[in-house]
Design an enzyme around this catalytic site. Sequence first.
Site, short mmCIF file in Angstrom:
data_model
loop_
_atom_site.label_atom_id
_atom_site.label_comp_id
_atom_site.label_asym_id
_atom_site.label_seq_id
_atom_site.Cartn_x
_atom_site.Cartn_y
_atom_site.Cartn_z
N CYS A 63 34.60 42.36 30.99
CA CYS A 63 34.41 43.81 31.11
C CYS A 63 32.99 44.18 30.68
O CYS A 63 32.04 43.86 31.37
CB CYS A 63 35.49 44.55 30.32
SG CYS A 63 35.65 46.28 30.80
N GLU B 92 42.74 38.49 30.07
CA GLU B 92 43.70 38.24 28.98
C GLU B 92 45.04 38.94 29.19
O GLU B 92 46.07 38.53 28.67
CB GLU B 92 43.10 38.64 27.62
CG GLU B 92 42.88 40.12 27.39
CD GLU B 92 41.52 40.63 27.87
OE1 GLU B 92 41.08 41.69 27.36
OE2 GLU B 92 40.92 40.01 28.76
N HIS C 122 40.08 42.32 32.95
CA HIS C 122 40.53 41.77 31.66
C HIS C 122 41.52 40.63 31.92
O HIS C 122 42.73 40.87 32.02
CB HIS C 122 41.22 42.86 30.83
CG HIS C 122 40.27 43.81 30.20
ND1 HIS C 122 39.73 43.62 28.94
CD2 HIS C 122 39.75 44.97 30.65
CE1 HIS C 122 38.93 44.63 28.65
NE2 HIS C 122 38.91 45.46 29.67
#
Length: 543
Positions: free
Chosen positions: A383, A519, A517
């Site tokens: 990001c 994750e 993102h």
Amino acid sequence: MSQQMTKYIFITGGVLSSLGKGITAASIGTLLKASGLRVGVLKLDPYINVDPGTMSPLEHGEVFVTKDGAETDLDLGHYERFLDTSLTRANNFTTGQIYVSVIEKERKGEYLGKTIQVVPHIVNEIKDGILRAGEGKDILIVELGGTTGDIEGLPFLETFRQMKHELGRSQVMNIHVTLLPYIKAAGELKTKPTQHSVQELRRIGIAPHMLILRAEQPVPSDLKKKIAYSCDVDLDSVIDAIDAPTIYQVPINFLAQDILTPISQQLNLGELNPKMDEWNSLVSRIISPSDEVKIAFVGKYLDLKESYKSLTEALIHAGAHLDRRVRIEWVDSEKIEEEGAQKFLENADGILVAGGFGQRGVEGKIEAIRYAREEKIPFLGICLGMQLSMIEFARNVLKMEDANSMEFDENTRHPVVYLIDEFIDASGTRQVRTTTSPLGGTMRLGEYRCDVKPGSNLEQAYGSGTIYERHRHRYEANPLYREQLEAAGMEVTGESQGLIEAVEVKDHPWFLGVQFHPEFTSRLQHPNPAILSFVNAAVKQRS
């Protein structure tokens, strides 16, 4: 299961918050899913905020983004990681959302002029949300945030109480998580807080069927017996949840105490035999891996690791699959600004620059990226981390000294990162953004398609030319600088409808910046490919 009706497990917490209700819910869900049941989860947040999107990470930990773009509680991250599933905005709602919905209906005249009250109107609205989340599931696990007795939580508890009567006793189970504190001076675990918490729950009209005792050490059987009798719970339904070396050990600890037998008896589920072999082997690799790898995690808010929860968990998943302990070295980017990058980063096998909002510590992150690029250390920028990698490259390779993001300098001559006026959001709606738009409503949120360049690190990681990942950001990489960046060796390797999604540096062992993102889609059983590939590059760097 013979009956098609959804069954409900309601999880409440007593004594204090942050006991691990989310991990408890996720662990029970994991065991039921591994037994072949269709499991759903729902988090109820009693606070009045409509969503946690505008809350400080210092207060609420991370904001977790679902694929449909809902900003939700970090417990949804635990559910997704444990249950290996993707949730939506239907899996989390707040008191604020309930009241907004009821007030909108009242304004439209849907209640035919009746006086609007907590019972029945607010309670019925909560009930509708719970039933919606349970559609198509054998079991819905419902976790109520906060602590029993909190004034905001009462309408939710009243809903649970009513649902037991409406659905029938064998359709509903109440599980209460409570603290068993160890008093050093007395040298013993104390049961009174648990007794008081259960009394409070019973006063509200809910008798728990099972107690999960949070303790720092195993609970002796005589103490379990005392709690079972004083709280009117069957002895086999008093389960201890002791501190574990990893949260992924918790389902295994529950299974060892035969937690599924009383759950099955209460809900008429028949014999349950969860298949946990793969889970067990991953957990054993987390607890005792064959080697380690050092990742320098450069960010701010480092005092509060909870604000990077999904990312730290994603690194653990990658480590489990590579049989490596990922040792995270937390590096405060402001310290790099003061003392330089080398001191903090020279021993790292990989360097990670995470997302974040605001000006603080940005120059330190840029220095860390420069160090990773020049010293050829595997690098992942997420990001803001991707945006800063482009700014670093523009400044130090293209010699645009004042290259910046309009987030930090509106008047920069080289806005490598800027605020686009409009874009099409995940649902296909046109969104208009300006610097004065309210913070909550103008972000690119949720899952977007990304087209991947053949032969790139990104393609090698995912093994695909098209990927879907989640976003949470306002500013975009400026395509105006693309030609110059690419001519100098920074390639755009991921795009979404003309927006830059990923960049890589040629002549570097492994360098990737992504606008999304990764994750948010990492699971214990299926780690995110970009993060797995990054950790693998760091492992190779080490050897």
